[in-house]
Design a protein around this motif. Structure first.
Motif, PDB file in Angstrom:
ATOM      1  N   UNK A  43     -36.682   3.280 -16.348  1.00 47.94           N
ATOM      2  CA  UNK A  43     -36.866   4.679 -16.736  1.00 47.94           C
ATOM      3  C   UNK A  43     -38.280   5.145 -16.404  1.00 47.94           C
ATOM      4  N   UNK A  44     -39.265   4.283 -16.619  1.00 50.88           N
ATOM      5  CA  UNK A  44     -40.641   4.629 -16.268  1.00 50.88           C
ATOM      6  C   UNK A  44     -40.783   4.834 -14.756  1.00 50.88           C
ATOM      7  N   UNK A  45     -40.258   3.885 -13.962  1.00 49.74           N
ATOM      8  CA  UNK A  45     -40.381   4.003 -12.505  1.00 49.74           C
ATOM      9  C   UNK A  45     -39.640   5.217 -11.964  1.00 49.74           C
ATOM     10  N   UNK A  46     -38.413   5.446 -12.443  1.00 54.44           N
ATOM     11  CA  UNK A  46     -37.642   6.596 -11.967  1.00 54.44           C
ATOM     12  C   UNK A  46     -38.285   7.912 -12.402  1.00 54.44           C
ATOM     13  N   UNK A  47     -38.931   7.929 -13.557  1.00 51.14           N
ATOM     14  CA  UNK A  47     -39.669   9.115 -13.986  1.00 51.14           C
ATOM     15  C   UNK A  47     -40.909   9.346 -13.147  1.00 51.14           C
ATOM     16  N   UNK A  48     -41.551   8.266 -12.731  1.00 53.30           N
ATOM     17  CA  UNK A  48     -42.768   8.389 -11.927  1.00 53.30           C
ATOM     18  C   UNK A  48     -42.475   8.927 -10.537  1.00 53.30           C
ATOM     19  N   UNK A  49     -41.330   8.530  -9.951  1.00 51.08           N
ATOM     20  CA  UNK A  49     -41.020   9.023  -8.602  1.00 51.08           C
ATOM     21  C   UNK A  49     -40.233  10.325  -8.636  1.00 51.08           C
ATOM     22  N   UNK A  50     -39.864  10.816  -9.844  1.00 47.97           N
ATOM     23  CA  UNK A  50     -39.260  12.125  -9.970  1.00 47.97           C
ATOM     24  C   UNK A  50     -37.753  12.161  -9.986  1.00 47.97           C
ATOM     25  N   UNK A  51     -37.098  11.034 -10.062  1.00 51.71           N
ATOM     26  CA  UNK A  51     -35.632  11.023 -10.100  1.00 51.71           C
ATOM     27  C   UNK A  51     -35.141  11.446 -11.480  1.00 51.71           C
ATOM     28  N   UNK A  52     -35.813  10.991 -12.527  1.00 57.30           N
ATOM     29  CA  UNK A  52     -35.494  11.344 -13.905  1.00 57.30           C
ATOM     30  C   UNK A  52     -36.658  12.122 -14.502  1.00 57.30           C
ATOM     31  N   UNK A  53     -36.413  12.836 -15.613  1.00 56.11           N
ATOM     32  CA  UNK A  53     -37.552  13.439 -16.312  1.00 56.11           C
ATOM     33  C   UNK A  53     -38.512  12.339 -16.779  1.00 56.11           C
ATOM     34  N   UNK A  55     -39.920  10.623 -19.260  1.00 55.24           N
ATOM     35  CA  UNK A  55     -39.865  10.345 -20.687  1.00 55.24           C
ATOM     36  C   UNK A  55     -40.956   9.372 -21.110  1.00 55.24           C
ATOM     37  N   UNK A  56     -41.337   8.490 -20.212  1.00 55.40           N
ATOM     38  CA  UNK A  56     -42.325   7.459 -20.521  1.00 55.40           C
ATOM     39  C   UNK A  56     -43.539   7.687 -19.635  1.00 55.40           C
ATOM     40  N   UNK A  57     -44.698   7.959 -20.252  1.00 52.66           N
ATOM     41  CA  UNK A  57     -45.906   8.220 -19.468  1.00 52.66           C
ATOM     42  C   UNK A  57     -46.528   6.947 -18.922  1.00 52.66           C
ATOM     43  N   UNK A  58     -46.651   5.941 -19.760  1.00 45.09           N
ATOM     44  CA  UNK A  58     -47.226   4.666 -19.341  1.00 45.09           C
ATOM     45  C   UNK A  58     -46.274   3.548 -19.731  1.00 45.09           C
ATOM     46  N   UNK A  63     -41.879  -3.345 -22.162  1.00 44.58           N
ATOM     47  CA  UNK A  63     -41.009  -3.375 -20.990  1.00 44.58           C
ATOM     48  C   UNK A  63     -41.216  -4.643 -20.164  1.00 44.58           C
ATOM     49  N   UNK A  64     -42.323  -5.315 -20.365  1.00 41.43           N
ATOM     50  CA  UNK A  64     -42.567  -6.581 -19.673  1.00 41.43           C
ATOM     51  C   UNK A  64     -42.236  -7.782 -20.557  1.00 41.43           C
ATOM     52  N   UNK A  65     -42.458  -7.655 -21.857  1.00 40.06           N
ATOM     53  CA  UNK A  65     -42.257  -8.777 -22.762  1.00 40.06           C
ATOM     54  C   UNK A  65     -40.793  -8.957 -23.164  1.00 40.06           C
ATOM     55  N   UNK A  66     -40.039  -7.861 -23.272  1.00 41.26           N
ATOM     56  CA  UNK A  66     -38.635  -7.988 -23.678  1.00 41.26           C
ATOM     57  C   UNK A  66     -37.817  -8.823 -22.701  1.00 41.26           C
ATOM     58  N   UNK A  67     -37.933  -8.629 -21.375  1.00 38.21           N
ATOM     59  CA  UNK A  67     -37.181  -9.519 -20.483  1.00 38.21           C
ATOM     60  C   UNK A  67     -37.582 -10.985 -20.612  1.00 38.21           C
ATOM     61  N   UNK A  68     -38.870 -11.245 -20.800  1.00 37.43           N
ATOM     62  CA  UNK A  68     -39.310 -12.635 -20.959  1.00 37.43           C
ATOM     63  C   UNK A  68     -38.720 -13.249 -22.228  1.00 37.43           C
ATOM     64  N   UNK A  69     -38.714 -12.491 -23.312  1.00 39.60           N
ATOM     65  CA  UNK A  69     -38.136 -12.976 -24.558  1.00 39.60           C
ATOM     66  C   UNK A  69     -36.632 -13.183 -24.403  1.00 39.60           C
ATOM     67  N   UNK A  70     -35.969 -12.288 -23.677  1.00 38.64           N
ATOM     68  CA  UNK A  70     -34.544 -12.435 -23.427  1.00 38.64           C
ATOM     69  C   UNK A  70     -34.228 -13.696 -22.647  1.00 38.64           C
TER      70      UNK A  70
END
Length: 118
Positions: A43-53, A55-58, A63-70
């Motif tokens: 969502x952050x990346x798609x928002x940064x390139x303009x595909x989505x609004x 929603x997440x500024x930074x 977003x990095x720790x949750x996949x590692x914990x999973x």
């Protein structure tokens, strides 16, 4: 055998096999947690390139720790190690070369995009 014994090797461990299947509830919880982390970063990346609004500024550390914990939860149940034969070694080597080449292409594209000023 204790640590004072001459044959004690603190780096000795038994290699483990792949995660056991079918997944139990702990492993499926890990899949869900990792998916949430990947979705946040997407969502952050798609928002940064303009595909989505935007929603997440930074990107948050979540977003990095949750996949590692999973992944830790997915790997909580592991199969015993299986000996690797010559054919499997060749397949592993080929897969590693392909993955490194793809990673180099992605890294090169990311570098080109970063320095192009887009």
């Amino acid at each position: 055998m204790g640590y004072r014994t001459h044959q004690f090797d603190p780096n000795a461990y038994e290699e483990q096999g792949p995660p056991l299947r079918p997944y139990n509830w702990v492993q499926w919880t890990g899949v869900a947690i990792a998916a949430v982390g990947v979705a946040l970063f997407a969502a952050y990346l798609l928002g940064k390139i303009g595909v989505l609004p935007r929603w997440i500024d930074d990107p948050s550390p979540a977003s990095f720790m949750l996949p590692m914990f999973g992944v830790l939860l997915i790997n909580s149940r592991r199969a015993p190690a299986t000996p690797v034969d010559e054919q499997q070694t060749a397949r592993n080597r080929r897969a590693l070369i392909i993955i490194v080449a793809l990673g180099a292409v992605v890294l090169g594209a990311a570098t080109a995009i970063e320095f192009s000023g887009v």
